[in-house]
Design a protein around this motif. Structure first.
Motif, PDB file in Angstrom:
ATOM      1  N   HIS A  23      23.856  -6.609  31.058  1.00 49.92           N
ATOM      2  CA  HIS A  23      24.078  -8.031  30.782  1.00 49.92           C
ATOM      3  C   HIS A  23      22.815  -8.699  30.248  1.00 49.92           C
ATOM      4  CE1 HIS A  23      27.840  -7.272  32.539  1.00 49.92           C
ATOM      5  NE2 HIS A  23      27.535  -7.490  33.812  1.00 49.92           N
ATOM      6  N   VAL A  24      21.676  -8.353  30.822  1.00 51.54           N
ATOM      7  CA  VAL A  24      20.412  -8.933  30.340  1.00 51.54           C
ATOM      8  C   VAL A  24      20.147  -8.482  28.900  1.00 51.54           C
ATOM      9  CG1 VAL A  24      17.903  -8.939  30.661  1.00 51.54           C
ATOM     10  CG2 VAL A  24      19.422  -9.184  32.634  1.00 51.54           C
ATOM     11  N   GLY A  25      20.406  -7.199  28.613  1.00 53.17           N
ATOM     12  CA  GLY A  25      20.209  -6.697  27.257  1.00 53.17           C
ATOM     13  C   GLY A  25      21.100  -7.419  26.255  1.00 53.17           C
ATOM     14  N   PHE A  26      22.352  -7.653  26.617  1.00 54.13           N
ATOM     15  CA  PHE A  26      23.251  -8.380  25.720  1.00 54.13           C
ATOM     16  C   PHE A  26      22.717  -9.784  25.465  1.00 54.13           C
ATOM     17  CE2 PHE A  26      26.856 -11.006  24.586  1.00 54.13           C
ATOM     18  CZ  PHE A  26      27.587 -10.191  23.739  1.00 54.13           C
ATOM     19  N   ALA A  27      22.271 -10.453  26.547  1.00 54.15           N
ATOM     20  CA  ALA A  27      21.764 -11.824  26.388  1.00 54.15           C
ATOM     21  C   ALA A  27      20.521 -11.859  25.498  1.00 54.15           C
ATOM     22  CB  ALA A  27      21.459 -12.411  27.765  1.00 54.15           C
ATOM     23  N   VAL A  28      19.602 -10.891  25.689  1.00 52.37           N
ATOM     24  CA  VAL A  28      18.368 -10.867  24.894  1.00 52.37           C
ATOM     25  C   VAL A  28      18.682 -10.608  23.422  1.00 52.37           C
ATOM     26  CG1 VAL A  28      16.226  -9.595  24.507  1.00 52.37           C
ATOM     27  CG2 VAL A  28      16.902 -10.219  26.833  1.00 52.37           C
ATOM     28  N   LEU A  29      19.540  -9.626  23.147  1.00 50.32           N
ATOM     29  CA  LEU A  29      19.863  -9.304  21.747  1.00 50.32           C
ATOM     30  C   LEU A  29      20.612 -10.450  21.077  1.00 50.32           C
ATOM     31  CD1 LEU A  29      20.904  -5.554  22.132  1.00 50.32           C
ATOM     32  CD2 LEU A  29      18.794  -6.472  21.151  1.00 50.32           C
ATOM     33  N   LEU A  30      21.506 -11.110  21.831  1.00 51.57           N
ATOM     34  CA  LEU A  30      22.198 -12.269  21.262  1.00 51.57           C
ATOM     35  C   LEU A  30      21.215 -13.405  20.994  1.00 51.57           C
ATOM     36  CD1 LEU A  30      24.834 -13.632  20.425  1.00 51.57           C
ATOM     37  CD2 LEU A  30      25.137 -14.350  22.823  1.00 51.57           C
ATOM     38  N   GLY A  31      20.264 -13.577  21.912  1.00 47.07           N
ATOM     39  CA  GLY A  31      19.253 -14.623  21.690  1.00 47.07           C
ATOM     40  C   GLY A  31      18.374 -14.337  20.492  1.00 47.07           C
ATOM     41  N   VAL A  32      17.984 -13.061  20.325  1.00 45.76           N
ATOM     42  CA  VAL A  32      17.160 -12.690  19.175  1.00 45.76           C
ATOM     43  C   VAL A  32      17.914 -12.950  17.866  1.00 45.76           C
ATOM     44  CG1 VAL A  32      16.088 -10.749  17.963  1.00 45.76           C
ATOM     45  CG2 VAL A  32      15.769 -11.035  20.427  1.00 45.76           C
ATOM     46  N   GLY A  33      19.187 -12.557  17.814  1.00 49.36           N
ATOM     47  CA  GLY A  33      19.980 -12.783  16.613  1.00 49.36           C
ATOM     48  C   GLY A  33      20.134 -14.259  16.316  1.00 49.36           C
ATOM     49  N   THR A  34      20.323 -15.055  17.372  1.00 49.37           N
ATOM     50  CA  THR A  34      20.482 -16.495  17.165  1.00 49.37           C
ATOM     51  C   THR A  34      19.201 -17.118  16.635  1.00 49.37           C
ATOM     52  OG1 THR A  34      22.106 -16.564  18.966  1.00 49.37           O
ATOM     53  CG2 THR A  34      21.130 -18.655  18.289  1.00 49.37           C
ATOM     54  N   VAL A  35      18.048 -16.715  17.186  1.00 49.29           N
ATOM     55  CA  VAL A  35      16.757 -17.245  16.726  1.00 49.29           C
ATOM     56  C   VAL A  35      16.515 -16.864  15.271  1.00 49.29           C
ATOM     57  CG1 VAL A  35      14.255 -17.097  17.041  1.00 49.29           C
ATOM     58  CG2 VAL A  35      15.766 -17.342  19.034  1.00 49.29           C
ATOM     59  N   ARG A  36      16.812 -15.607  14.941  1.00 50.17           N
ATOM     60  CA  ARG A  36      16.612 -15.175  13.554  1.00 50.17           C
ATOM     61  C   ARG A  36      17.533 -15.928  12.612  1.00 50.17           C
ATOM     62  NH1 ARG A  36      13.889 -10.325  12.859  1.00 50.17           N
ATOM     63  NH2 ARG A  36      14.078 -10.861  10.641  1.00 50.17           N
ATOM     64  N   LEU A  37      18.715 -16.299  13.093  1.00 48.58           N
ATOM     65  CA  LEU A  37      19.616 -17.094  12.270  1.00 48.58           C
ATOM     66  C   LEU A  37      19.081 -18.505  12.073  1.00 48.58           C
ATOM     67  CD1 LEU A  37      22.362 -17.179  10.796  1.00 48.58           C
ATOM     68  CD2 LEU A  37      23.379 -17.944  12.965  1.00 48.58           C
ATOM     69  N   LEU A  38      18.440 -19.047  13.110  1.00 47.22           N
ATOM     70  CA  LEU A  38      17.888 -20.394  13.021  1.00 47.22           C
ATOM     71  C   LEU A  38      16.714 -20.475  12.058  1.00 47.22           C
ATOM     72  CD1 LEU A  38      18.036 -21.550  16.761  1.00 47.22           C
ATOM     73  CD2 LEU A  38      19.366 -22.464  14.848  1.00 47.22           C
ATOM     74  N   ILE A  39      15.891 -19.432  12.061  1.00 52.63           N
ATOM     75  CA  ILE A  39      14.697 -19.474  11.206  1.00 52.63           C
ATOM     76  C   ILE A  39      14.989 -18.981   9.792  1.00 52.63           C
ATOM     77  CG2 ILE A  39      13.159 -19.184  13.180  1.00 52.63           C
ATOM     78  CD1 ILE A  39      12.822 -16.277  12.412  1.00 52.63           C
ATOM     79  N   ALA A  40      16.250 -18.607   9.544  1.00 51.04           N
ATOM     80  CA  ALA A  40      16.627 -18.183   8.181  1.00 51.04           C
ATOM     81  C   ALA A  40      16.585 -19.395   7.240  1.00 51.04           C
ATOM     82  CB  ALA A  40      18.020 -17.560   8.206  1.00 51.04           C
ATOM     83  N   PRO A  41      16.537 -19.160   5.976  1.00 55.03           N
ATOM     84  CA  PRO A  41      16.509 -20.292   5.010  1.00 55.03           C
ATOM     85  C   PRO A  41      17.688 -21.217   5.224  1.00 55.03           C
ATOM     86  CG  PRO A  41      16.005 -18.227   3.902  1.00 55.03           C
ATOM     87  CD  PRO A  41      16.401 -17.863   5.290  1.00 55.03           C
ATOM     88  N   ALA A  42      17.445 -22.478   5.132  1.00 48.46           N
ATOM     89  CA  ALA A  42      18.479 -23.484   5.406  1.00 48.46           C
ATOM     90  C   ALA A  42      19.608 -23.416   4.412  1.00 48.46           C
ATOM     91  CB  ALA A  42      17.854 -24.883   5.393  1.00 48.46           C
ATOM     92  N   ALA A  43      19.320 -22.767   3.286  1.00 46.26           N
ATOM     93  CA  ALA A  43      20.355 -22.713   2.264  1.00 46.26           C
ATOM     94  C   ALA A  43      21.440 -21.699   2.581  1.00 46.26           C
ATOM     95  CB  ALA A  43      19.717 -22.369   0.905  1.00 46.26           C
ATOM     96  N   GLN A  44      21.216 -20.904   3.693  1.00 41.17           N
ATOM     97  CA  GLN A  44      22.219 -19.888   4.030  1.00 41.17           C
ATOM     98  C   GLN A  44      23.547 -20.575   4.327  1.00 41.17           C
ATOM     99  OE1 GLN A  44      21.108 -17.335   7.196  1.00 41.17           O
ATOM    100  NE2 GLN A  44      22.979 -16.112   7.118  1.00 41.17           N
ATOM    101  N   PRO A  45      24.621 -20.147   3.657  1.00 40.97           N
ATOM    102  CA  PRO A  45      25.904 -20.831   3.826  1.00 40.97           C
ATOM    103  C   PRO A  45      26.482 -20.609   5.219  1.00 40.97           C
ATOM    104  CG  PRO A  45      26.167 -18.821   2.512  1.00 40.97           C
ATOM    105  CD  PRO A  45      24.681 -19.027   2.698  1.00 40.97           C
ATOM    106  N   ALA A  46      27.168 -21.639   5.718  1.00 36.97           N
ATOM    107  CA  ALA A  46      27.920 -21.576   6.986  1.00 36.97           C
ATOM    108  C   ALA A  46      27.044 -21.234   8.183  1.00 36.97           C
ATOM    109  CB  ALA A  46      29.078 -20.583   6.871  1.00 36.97           C
ATOM    110  N   ARG A  47      25.718 -21.566   8.095  1.00 41.02           N
ATOM    111  CA  ARG A  47      24.863 -21.224   9.241  1.00 41.02           C
ATOM    112  C   ARG A  47      25.293 -21.972  10.497  1.00 41.02           C
ATOM    113  NH1 ARG A  47      18.453 -22.406   9.218  1.00 41.02           N
ATOM    114  NH2 ARG A  47      19.258 -24.544   9.137  1.00 41.02           N
TER     115      ARG A  47
END
Length: 430
Positions: A23-47
């Motif tokens: 469960h901790v691993g799932f939470a960490v990997l989901l958090g990492v993916g979410t952070v990387r999505l946030l720091i992606a270029p704002a122009a990314q569609p449907a972010r």
């Protein structure tokens, strides 16, 4: 070394650790993916939509794990396992959609491997694991922009899938072992409870048998004597023989007093009052005199004598009680059934054993009828020889009865003597 010993590591402890790690691993990997999505270029569609979906995925995953935890702890009555496949399908679909939005979410596949292999049937779980591995390889390849998939893109997901399958198998073995241990512990507790109940019942029956022997050899015989002597007193009173009536009443009073003392002894859990202040030899001598007086009070002519052979030894209390009860039961049978004119109680110390022989010159009986004699009858009588045999056997001794019609009866008791359980009277004071 710590004063408080550490708790033993069990399969259940290991399984809980693995579940928490998953469960901790799932939470960490989901958090990492979410952070990387946030720091992606704002122009990314449907972010924004992908961020909302990540939050929904986190909430859905959390609800499923909390429900499973509450059910395992007993806080939730309804088993959520029936919704497990639906829950897993929702989580997997949301993960696949998120992976389209950002390849960083592809790493969530590793905890999903374990969930599929654990919640789904074996071959279905393996099939979905292969399918998810292919999807991850494809997503990583498309993200790399290469004409052909790079080797790390292929090796990484394949290695992760193989590791997940092996770890899932180990988890299943630990889970099966934990279930076996749980069932074994429940069986052990049930067996212990049954054993405790059986031991309690055996103890109750043993105590009931002990009290039955004591009551038969003391109170029942005393009451029988009181009834017979009181009948003799009534006959004497009707014939005008006041002296015999007085003797009979005196005997009734003495017997009743002895029975009262025996009853109080039972309540206190003590041995026979007849042995409280005098020796076994004197108690047997008094018993013979009392038996003779009782016979006379009933109008009989029984001569009862006591004989001692050898030098008296100080016997253990259980031995003394057994020998005294044997003499009481045998003499009671003499004046109740034998119609004897004389009886002899002989106590002998013969080095390796102590013996008690009770002889009478009564009518005797056939030895073949002994089996029937030792069985108690419906009215509660006929218990004497059976009770006596149980007493003697409990002390490691033997009981023999020799008789023939018209030739009297001999009841012989043999108890073994050991050097550490007896010594000569007065030897400790020399």
């Amino acid at each position: 070394m710590s004063a408080v010993e550490a708790s033993p590591v069990t399969s259940g402890t290991i399984l809980r650790f693995l579940r928490v790690t998953l469960h901790v691993g799932f939470a960490v990997l989901l958090g990492v993916g979410t952070v990387r999505l946030l720091i992606a270029p704002a122009a990314q569609p449907a972010r924004g939509w992908f961020l909302l979906l990540a939050i929904i995925l986190a909430v859905t995953y959390l609800l499923g794990t909390v429900a499973e935890k509450r059910f395992s702890s007993g806080a939730l009555q309804r088993n959520p396992r029936r919704f497990a496949v639906l829950w897993l399908a929702l989580v997997t679909v949301m993960w696949a959609v998120l992976m389209i939005g950002s390849v960083e979410f592809s790493w969530l596949v590793f905890p999903l491997f374990f969930l599929h292999l654990h919640l789904l049937p074996r071959w279905i779980g393996l099939g979905t694991t292969v399918l998810m591995t292919i999807c991850v390889i494809a997503a990583q390849w498309m993200s790399s922009g290469s004409a052909f998939p790079p080797l790390p893109v292929i090796v990484g997901p394949l290695f992760g899938a193989a590791f997940a399958v092996a770890t899932s198998k180990a988890y299943r073995l630990l889970f099966d072992e934990g279930e076996y241990q749980r069932l074994a512990a429940e069986e052990l507790r049930r067996t212990r409870a049954e054993l405790a109940a059986t031991q309690h019942e055996a103890g109750v029956l043993a105590e009931r048998a002990r009290l039955a022997r004591e009551i038969h050899d003391t109170l029942a015989q005393g009451f029988s004597s009181i009834i017979l002597v009181s009948r003799a007193a009534q006959r004497s009173l009707e014939s005008g023989d006041l002296e015999s009536t007085q003797e009979s009443l005196t005997m009734v009073e003495a017997t009743a007093s002895e029975n009262l003392a025996e009853a109080r002894s039972f309540v206190r859990g003590l041995s026979s009052p007849a042995l409280a202040e005098v020796s076994l030899v004197e108690s047997l001598s008094r018993l013979c005199s009392k038996t003779q007086l009782e016979a006379a009070a009933r109008g009989g002519t029984l001569q009862c004598n006591f004989r001692l052979d050898g030098e008296p030894l100080e016997l253990p209390q259980p031995y003394q009680v057994t020998l005294l009860r044997a003499a009481q039961a045998s003499l009671a049978n003499v004046w109740l059934h034998a119609q004897a004119g004389s009886a002899v109680v002989s106590l002998a110390f013969q080095g390796s054993e102590v013996t008690l022989d009770v002889y009478d010159d009564g009518r005797g009986f056939s030895p073949e009828s002994l089996t029937d004699t030792v069985l108690p009858r419906a009215d509660g009588s006929g218990f004497g020889l059976m009770s006596l045999r149980e007493r003697v056997v409990a002390q490691g001794g033997t009981l023999t009865v020799e008789s023939a019609p018209g030739e009297g009866t001999v009841v012989a008791v043999r108890l073994p003597l050991e050097g550490n359980m007896s010594h000569k009277l007065g030897a400790e004071h020399d």
